[in-house]
Every structure is written in structure tokens, then in C-alpha cells.
Write a protein that holds these residues in place. Structure first.
Motif, mmCIF file in Angstrom:
data_model
loop_
_atom_site.group_PDB
_atom_site.id
_atom_site.type_symbol
_atom_site.label_atom_id
_atom_site.label_comp_id
_atom_site.label_asym_id
_atom_site.label_seq_id
_atom_site.Cartn_x
_atom_site.Cartn_y
_atom_site.Cartn_z
ATOM 1 N N ASP A 177 7.519 -54.640 -4.577
ATOM 2 C CA ASP A 177 7.176 -54.053 -5.770
ATOM 3 C C ASP A 177 7.995 -53.066 -6.421
ATOM 4 O O ASP A 177 7.827 -52.334 -7.244
ATOM 5 N N LYS A 178 9.227 -53.195 -6.080
ATOM 6 C CA LYS A 178 10.288 -52.030 -6.551
ATOM 7 C C LYS A 178 10.200 -52.107 -8.271
ATOM 8 O O LYS A 178 10.563 -53.161 -8.866
ATOM 9 N N PRO A 179 9.808 -51.008 -8.640
ATOM 10 C CA PRO A 179 9.813 -51.055 -10.277
ATOM 11 C C PRO A 179 11.121 -51.322 -10.733
ATOM 12 O O PRO A 179 12.298 -50.869 -10.149
ATOM 13 N N ASP A 180 11.157 -52.065 -11.955
ATOM 14 C CA ASP A 180 12.463 -52.275 -12.503
ATOM 15 C C ASP A 180 13.192 -50.949 -12.875
ATOM 16 O O ASP A 180 12.681 -49.868 -13.285
ATOM 17 N N GLY A 181 14.553 -51.224 -13.149
ATOM 18 C CA GLY A 181 15.372 -50.080 -13.719
ATOM 19 C C GLY A 181 15.300 -48.790 -12.913
ATOM 20 O O GLY A 181 15.845 -47.436 -13.282
ATOM 21 N N LYS A 182 15.285 -48.781 -11.622
ATOM 22 C CA LYS A 182 15.265 -47.708 -10.583
ATOM 23 C C LYS A 182 16.130 -48.160 -9.461
ATOM 24 O O LYS A 182 15.709 -48.247 -8.313
ATOM 25 N N GLN A 183 17.327 -48.345 -9.840
ATOM 26 C CA GLN A 183 18.283 -48.760 -8.795
ATOM 27 C C GLN A 183 18.727 -47.942 -7.816
ATOM 28 O O GLN A 183 19.147 -48.184 -6.656
ATOM 29 N N ASN A 184 18.646 -46.501 -8.317
ATOM 30 C CA ASN A 184 19.320 -45.596 -7.213
ATOM 31 C C ASN A 184 18.281 -44.940 -6.354
ATOM 32 O O ASN A 184 18.692 -44.335 -5.657
ATOM 33 N N LEU A 185 17.154 -45.417 -6.119
ATOM 34 C CA LEU A 185 16.247 -45.094 -5.238
ATOM 35 C C LEU A 185 16.634 -45.651 -3.781
ATOM 36 O O LEU A 185 17.075 -46.469 -3.648
ATOM 37 N N ARG A 186 16.372 -44.491 -2.766
ATOM 38 C CA ARG A 186 16.750 -44.890 -1.387
ATOM 39 C C ARG A 186 15.685 -46.158 -0.842
ATOM 40 O O ARG A 186 14.417 -46.137 -1.222
ATOM 41 N N ILE A 187 16.341 -47.227 -0.406
ATOM 42 C CA ILE A 187 15.463 -48.087 0.174
ATOM 43 C C ILE A 187 15.539 -48.197 1.832
ATOM 44 O O ILE A 187 16.576 -48.043 2.368
ATOM 45 N N SER A 188 14.243 -48.043 2.412
ATOM 46 C CA SER A 188 14.448 -48.035 3.775
ATOM 47 C C SER A 188 13.459 -49.234 4.470
ATOM 48 O O SER A 188 13.315 -50.146 3.665
ATOM 49 N N GLU A 189 13.427 -49.376 5.486
ATOM 50 C CA GLU A 189 12.597 -50.321 6.212
ATOM 51 C C GLU A 189 11.134 -50.452 5.414
ATOM 52 O O GLU A 189 10.608 -51.257 5.427
ATOM 53 N N GLU A 190 10.803 -49.182 5.272
ATOM 54 C CA GLU A 190 9.181 -48.780 4.755
ATOM 55 C C GLU A 190 9.144 -49.506 3.424
ATOM 56 O O GLU A 190 8.065 -49.792 2.806
ATOM 57 N N GLY A 191 10.349 -49.518 2.482
ATOM 58 C CA GLY A 191 10.232 -49.932 1.394
ATOM 59 C C GLY A 191 11.017 -48.710 0.402
ATOM 60 O O GLY A 191 11.919 -48.393 0.872
ATOM 61 N N VAL A 192 10.709 -48.968 -0.942
ATOM 62 C CA VAL A 192 11.430 -48.093 -1.958
ATOM 63 C C VAL A 192 10.881 -46.788 -1.895
ATOM 64 O O VAL A 192 9.736 -46.416 -2.378
ATOM 65 N N HIS A 193 11.618 -45.606 -1.781
ATOM 66 C CA HIS A 193 11.174 -44.236 -1.839
ATOM 67 C C HIS A 193 11.499 -43.635 -3.114
ATOM 68 O O HIS A 193 12.254 -43.347 -3.617
ATOM 69 N N ALA A 194 9.857 -43.877 -3.698
ATOM 70 C CA ALA A 194 10.191 -43.346 -5.212
ATOM 71 C C ALA A 194 10.117 -41.651 -5.255
ATOM 72 O O ALA A 194 10.693 -41.343 -6.495
ATOM 73 N N VAL A 195 9.605 -41.067 -4.354
ATOM 74 C CA VAL A 195 9.659 -39.448 -4.377
ATOM 75 C C VAL A 195 9.866 -39.302 -3.079
ATOM 76 O O VAL A 195 8.903 -39.811 -1.825
ATOM 77 N N GLU A 196 10.785 -38.304 -2.730
ATOM 78 C CA GLU A 196 11.131 -37.922 -1.369
ATOM 79 C C GLU A 196 10.893 -36.492 -1.103
ATOM 80 O O GLU A 196 11.390 -35.755 -2.018
ATOM 81 N N ASP A 197 10.094 -36.230 -0.043
ATOM 82 C CA ASP A 197 10.042 -34.946 0.445
ATOM 83 C C ASP A 197 9.788 -33.724 -0.590
ATOM 84 O O ASP A 197 10.680 -32.984 -0.819
ATOM 85 N N PHE A 198 8.755 -33.976 -1.295
ATOM 86 C CA PHE A 198 8.562 -33.069 -2.525
ATOM 87 C C PHE A 198 7.816 -31.981 -2.207
ATOM 88 O O PHE A 198 6.635 -32.147 -1.676
ATOM 89 N N ASN A 199 8.328 -30.754 -2.025
ATOM 90 C CA ASN A 199 7.509 -29.292 -1.784
ATOM 91 C C ASN A 199 7.563 -28.611 -3.073
ATOM 92 O O ASN A 199 8.624 -28.136 -3.500
ATOM 93 N N LEU A 200 6.382 -28.110 -3.332
ATOM 94 C CA LEU A 200 6.256 -27.163 -3.980
ATOM 95 C C LEU A 200 4.656 -26.484 -4.274
ATOM 96 O O LEU A 200 3.886 -26.915 -3.795
ATOM 97 N N GLU A 201 5.126 -25.293 -4.340
ATOM 98 C CA GLU A 201 3.720 -24.340 -4.482
ATOM 99 C C GLU A 201 3.637 -23.857 -5.831
ATOM 100 O O GLU A 201 4.421 -23.162 -6.249
#
Lengths: 287, 411
Positions: free
Chosen positions: B17-41
Motif C-alpha cells: 500500500d506504499k503511497p506514491d511519491g514517497k520513495q525516501n521512506l524507510r522500508i522494513s519487514e513490517e512495511g513502509v514507515h510513514a511516521v517514525e518515533d514521533f514524540n511531542l508534548e
């Protein structure tokens, strides 16, 4: 020299004035032969008593119409047709709408399901009727086998009309599926997201967003469906031949019977005109 | 009115289901990482802007907060309550969509009433709130119209209006201004600032436009390829970008980057660009000393408005070490070393002029006051000399792209 050039320009003028009509001639010709001529001939015939070859013999004015409205068979035929149309339109629209809503989301295998729901469009009514007849056969039919019943479905006046209507509804649902799919695709996806944030559940979303969004196409589909249902013929001819009794004697079938079994072409023509008037009135009313 | 906390939030799409035009996202065995380790208060009543180029995961993050997108990993709290599996309607949030998402068959009034009716708000209350919002956004005259009869700007007002009638805890805005033309966008931006003062709610705003981010946000979250690059106030991210990406993304026109070398003598640091040496100011040296930075190849960043143009006499004769004379209109630049360049086109922006020029094997931009430009009027192809102050230098490691002048993050 001067003379001939002016003649050429005159010919050119005439040609450019008539040119557009020339392009219309072939289609007008075809329409005239197969549509307009039979149409006017039908109106003409409806005022006559005919011989067995269908030739107008005796002018009776509105006599044919008078007879029809005094005949209980014709009134019954009108009533049967009305019931039939209501069932067919409800079934076909409902099937089409449900199919379209189910297929509105993408998932693996969506193409298979879309094709399956649109397929009835491509099936000839007579072949579908043949299959139906085998399925409903009292001794070897799968319906009786599965339900462990022993009913002669098509010979029972309680079921015959409903069954023919169900078949017709299914046949017509294919095109409705297409219309509704197109209608759903034109509804902006984000308004559903907004609605779910706003607090609307699936039922409210359907009532407040989907139905109003489909309303223009819904209306058009109803009109087309009604017209189509009024004109059903093949399935009646194959399944019930208007029977049992006159239980499935729809107008179109009754016209056919009057003309080609009873050789009463004048009366059949009058029925055709009445059917035409009914459909035209409905169409005008809807638009 | 609420605080929002995002802890190690991740969004992973199945690989197919990888969205088009998002070539630079990290891809692991789980899939395409669209957001990674987002921490915000996010504090109560804070205005947070998520900004980044398209496909960086900012909208996905917003949609996860709204509940329109499931959270693959991590925890989302609104007012201390875990919200991961709470449906959108129970999160007490409101959202403004990029394409307005108005119900086409309802009038403006019905559009605004709809969310309140769903919540069974008393009729009187509904009327009062709609009137209040309509007044705030100056759309009272439009209440009886349908969205189709409104202009883009009016539709956006209605979209905002219908989002605020509910007095939500958190107001989410997904690129609300990007469908408007430039003039209207500026106007609406100012109105959002006004609105924010009146509303006293928490705002989370997504945009790809760094100007919007800089002008609206209390804090800005800059994202790229699903990863947070920097979180900070507009001043912080502008003055102290943590890496090359942030430095290049924030600020118009873009920061100029030069390749150079970091040199060290004792506790003094200098940078060298094409044989010209620029000493670094004391506090920068201090930072470099404390982090133990070694001599290395670096990228030097200078904002276009910090480029100082100089008049050249005979640049071609004396080669690259030009004798540069400070312009009379500029502050005393004596002692500054200059680099040579060639003027390209210039664009008059009103009070300033953007001069594009070629120097050190690349296209550079300088922003200079229009008055000063009048006295120089460089034609395309004409030689020029330029310089900058050591205090205006941003320094980045050539290998990692990280800023060398920022104190290590306090954990």
C-alpha cells in the motif's frame, strides 16, 4: 468567365446551406423506417379493425380503446404491470445500491466483485429466464431441493408474478450498479472523514451524506428503471407465457398475444398507444 | 482546551500500500514507515505547526491524532487519556480539511449546525453558537447559501466556522490555506492569528509552507521522510537549525551553502572557503571546543540577507583574492575577506532585491535593500565580490549534515 464563377459560388452557397442536413439524412432514414413509421402506423391502426394480415379494414374511431377499458382482462393486465413495476424497481435499485456501496472501497479482488454485480447487464433476459426456469423446476430445480419444498413455483399464481419480478429486478440491477457506482465516486471522500470527526455514525452518514449526494442520479435511475420495467417481455414469454391465468400478463406480453395469437392488431395497437402514453406521462412527471 | 501527548508514535503501511511519491521512506519487514518515533508534548492552548515537504508524514500524524488513521505503534494522549483506540467522534476534536469538506447539499447554516445536532445540543444553544462563530468569521450574510455558491475564501471561513462551533478540545487544521490564492492566504493567515487569540483552544496545524509555519506557530515541528528533524520556536529553528535540511527548508530565499574546511589553532576556529579564511566568533569557538570538534570538511550556511555585496575594482586581474571595497551604504565591513562571483539575474521584490549570482561552483542568492541596489545595478555576467560576518555563519558537518554550532541536545 465572370458568369461561370458566380455560378460556382452560388452552387457552393447552396451546398454549404444544405450540407449539415446531408449528414443527418442516414440516421433520420433509419429512425423513420424503424421508429417513426411503425409509431404512426400503430396510432393509425389503433383506430381500425383489422383483418388477419394486419391490414386496416374498418374505421372504428376510439372503439378499440373503449373496448379495452371495458375489458377486465386489460384492467387486470394494467394492475399486474403496476405491481410488477413496483417490485422490479425496488429490487433492482436496492441490489444496485447495495452492490455499489460495498464496492465503493478498494480491497483485493474488488474487480471480480464489481464485474459480478455489473454482469446482469450483459445477460440476455431470455437466457437468464431459461436458467431460472431450470432452477425453479418443480422436480429437478435447485430451489425446491435446497428448501426441501415441493412447489410448482411458476404455475402458482401466488408466486409467479413475484418470481418473474425478482428475475427482472436482478437483470436490471447491473446497470443500476453502474449508475450508483459513478454517483458514489463523485461524492467527496473527505466529507465522510469530517462527518466521523463531527460524530456521525455509518447510518447517519448514509442518510445525511450518501443519499443526498446520490439524489440526482437516484432520480434518473428511477425513471430509467420504470421505463425498463414496463417494457419487460422476454422473461414472461419464456417463464410463464402470461400465466397462470392472467397472473403475469404484463402489458407488453398482452400486446404480443393480442397481435400474434388473436390477430387483433387494432386492439394491440391501441394497447401500445396506451402504454406509450403511460410511459410518456411518467417521464414528463419525473422530469 | 487540552494538552496532547504523542509518545513514540509510528505509522507503518503494508508494503504493497506504499503511497506514491514517497520513495525516501524507510522500508522494513513490517512495511513502509510513514511516521517514525514521533514524540511531542503539546501544551494546553499551544499552537503547534507541523511542517515539511509533501510526503513527510505530517498529514498522517495529524490524521492519527484525529483518529482517521490507526496508530501502528506508540501512545496518543489527549488530556492525559489514552486515545489510541477511541473513535474520532469521542475524541472531542475538530478538523479543518484542505478541500473544506463542506456538505454540498446543506446550507452554510446547516453545515455549521450539523456537528452540534449530532451531539443533541439544545436548539437555543445551537443558534447562539452558530451566530457567534458566524460573527467571528464575518459570514453572517452567507448562512442561507449553499457551499457551491461561495468563493474559495468564503468556503474556508465556513469550514473554520463549522470546526469552531463545537468548542473542541483540540482544533486540527490540515493545510487549510493551500487552496487559496496568495493574497487571500495572507489575509486568512492574519485571521487565524486573530481567531487563535479569541478561541483559547489547542491548535495543531499542518502546512508545507514555511512562511505559514513561521508566522502562526508557537512551536514548529519540522519533518522529513517521517522523521522529526527539529522542534522549536520559529526563532530557534530560524537562527539555530539543527541540520542542513532544516536550514534549507526554513527561510525564503533558501540559505546558501558553501563547501569549506574547519581549521583550528589553539582554541580559535576558522573556516576556509576557496582559500579565503573567515574567523568564527568567540561563542561559536566555545561551542566547538566544548564538543571537541576536530578539523574537518564542513558545509557553511549563510542566509541570503546576511550576504554582503562589495564593489570590485579589477577582479579579473588580481584573481580570486579580490581587493574589495565596502559599499558606502553598508556598515563598516573593513577587514572582511571577500569571495568572487558573477552576477546573474536580479528580482525586485519591492523594498528588497534578490540577486542571484554564481560563486564557488554554485548558484547563490543575496537579498539586499533596494536602495543599495540602485547604487550598484549589477548586470548579468558582471563580476562581484561578497562576504559575510563570522557571526552569521551556520556550520554543518559534511558527513552527517548536523549542525556543529548547536549545543548537544539535553536529554
Amino acid at each position: 468567365m465572370n458568369h461561370s464563377s458566380s455560378r460556382i459560388s452560388r452552387i457552393r452557397n447552396v451546398f454549404s446551406a444544405t450540407e449539415p442536413y446531408l449528414y443527418l439524412v442516414p440516421s433520420i432514414l433509419i429512425f423513420s423506417i424503424f421508429l417513426f413509421w411503425p409509431f404512426f402506423k400503430t396510432i393509425y391502426l389503433s383506430f381500425y379493425k383489422t383483418n388477419k394480415l394486419g391490414q386496416a379494414k374498418l374505421f372504428v374511431g376510439i372503439g378499440n380503446y373503449k373496448e379495452l377499458f371495458q375489458s377486465s382482462a386489460f384492467i387486470n393486465s394494467l394492475y399486474v404491470t403496476l405491481v410488477f413495476v413496483i417490485i422490479v424497481v425496488s429490487i433492482s435499485m436496492l441490489l444496485g445500491l447495495i452492490g455499489a456501496i460495498l464496492c465503493n472501497k478498494t480491497f483485493p479482488g474488488i474487480r471480480f466483485f464489481s464485474t459480478a454485480y455489473a454482469l446482469p447487464m450483459a445477460i440476455a433476459s431470455s437466457s437468464a429466464a431459461m436458467i431460472f426456469r431450470i432452477m425453479l423446476h418443480p422436480s429437478i430445480g435447485i430451489v425446491n431441493k435446497l428448501l426441501h419444498l415441493n412447489i410448482n413455483w411458476l404455475a402458482d399464481p401466488r408466486y409467479a408474478l413475484v418470481l418473474v419480478a425478482i428475475l427482472t429486478g436482478w437483470l436490471n440491477s447491473g446497470i443500476d450498479f453502474l449508475y450508483f457506482s459513478a454517483g458514489l465516486a463523485s461524492i467527496d471522500e473527505t466529507i465522510y472523514e469530517r462527518a466521523s470527526v463531527d460524530g456521525a455514525g455509518p447510518v447517519r452518514q448514509f442518510v445525511h451524506l450518501t443519499l443526498p449526494g446520490l439524489s440526482p442520479i437516484l432520480f434518473y435511475t428511477i425513471v430509467v428503471n420504470i421505463i425498463q420495467a414496463f417494457q419487460s417481455f422476454g422473461q414472461v414469454k419464456i417463464l410463464t407465457q402470461g400465466g397462470p391465468g392472467d397472473a403475469t400478463n404484463l402489458i407488453v406480453y398482452s400486446i404480443y398475444r393480442d397481435a400474434f395469437f388473436n390477430y387483433r392488431f387494432g386492439s394491440a395497437a391501441a394497447e401500445s398507444v396506451i402504454l406509450f402514453v403511460i410511459i410518456m406521462c411518467l417521464t414528463l412527471l419525473m422530469f | 482546551m487540552a494538552s496532547v501527548t504523542l509518545k513514540h508514535i509510528e505509522k507503518i503501511y503494508p508494503a504493497q500500500d506504499k503511497p506514491d511519491g514517497k520513495q525516501n521512506l524507510r522500508i522494513s519487514e513490517e512495511g513502509v514507515h510513514a511516521v517514525e518515533d514521533f514524540n511531542l508534548e503539546i501544551k494546553d492552548q499551544e499552537f503547534i505547526v507541523l511542517v515539511g515537504p509533501s510526503g513527510c508524514g505530517k498529514s498522517t500524524t495529524l490524521r492519527m491524532i484525529a483518529g482517521l488513521e490507526s496508530i501502528s505503534r506508540g501512545d496518543l494522549y489527549i488530556d492525559g487519556t489514552l486515545m489510541n483506540n477511541v473513535p474520532p467522534k469521542e475524541r472531542d476534536i475538530s478538523m479543518v480539511f484542505q478541500n473544506y469538506a463542506l456538505y454540498p447539499h446543506m446550507t452554510v447554516q446547516e453545515n455549521m449546525e450539523f456537528p452540534l445536532k449530532l451531539r443533541k445540543t439544545p436548539k437555543e444553544e445551537i443558534r447562539r453558537r452558530v451566530q457567534e462563530a458566524a460573527e467571528m468569521l464575518e459570514i453572517k450574510d452567507l448562512l442561507k447559501r449553499k457551499p457551491g455558491a461561495l468563493s474559495g475564501g468564503q468556503r474556508q471561513r465556513v469550514a473554520i466556522g463549522r470546526a469552531i462551533v463545537r468548542h473542541p478540545k483540540v482544533l486540527l487544521m490540515d493545510e487549510p490555506l493551500s487552496n487559496l490564492d496568495a493574497k487571500l492566504r495572507n489575509q486568512m493567515r492574519a485571521e487565524i492569528i486573530q481567531l487563535r487569540k479569541q478561541l483559547k483552544t489547542t491548535f495543531i496545524y499542518v502546512t508545507h509552507d514555511q512562511t505559514e509555519a513561521m508566522t502562526l506557530g508557537d512551536r514548529i515541528v519540522i519533518m522529513k521522510d517521517g522523521v522529526i528533524q527539529q522542534i522549536g520556536t520559529p526563532e530557534e529553528v530560524y537562527d539555530h537549525p539543527t541540520n542542513l535540511f532544516v536550514a534549507g527548508f526554513i527561510g525564503v530565499p533558501k540559505m546558501n551553502f558553501f563547501k569549506g574546511t574547519l581549521l583550528k589553532t589553539g582554541t580559535e576556529y576558522k573556516v576556509e572557503i576557496e582559500d579565503v579564511i573567515f574567523p568564527l566568533p568567540k561563542d561559536a569557538c566555545k561551542t566547538l571546543v566544548s564538543s571537541g570538534t576536530l578539523v574537518q570538511d564542513v558545509i557553511i550556511g549563510v542566509r541570503p540577507e546576511n550576504i554582503l555585496l562589495m564593489q570590485t575594482e579589477s577582479l579579473t586581474q588580481s584573481g580570486s583574492t579580490a581587493k574589495a571595497q565596502p559599499l558606502p551604504t553598508q556598515p563598516a565591513n573593513a577587514g572582511l575577506r571577500a569571495l568572487p562571483g558573477t552576477a546573474d539575474v536580479s528580482e525586485l521584490m519591492g523594498a528588497t532585491v534578490q540577486l542571484h549570482f554564481t560563486a564557488c561552483d554554485g548558484d547563490r542568492t543575496a537579498v539586499i535593500p533596494a536602495l543599495q541596489w540602485e547604487s550598484m545595478q549589477l548586470q548579468p555576467g558582471q563580476p562581484l565580490a561578497f562576504s559575510f560576518r563570522g557571526s552569521d555563519i551556520h556550520l554543518f558537518s559534511e558527513t552527517s549534515g548536523k549542525s556543529l554550532l548547536r549545543e548537544p541536545e539535553k536529554v
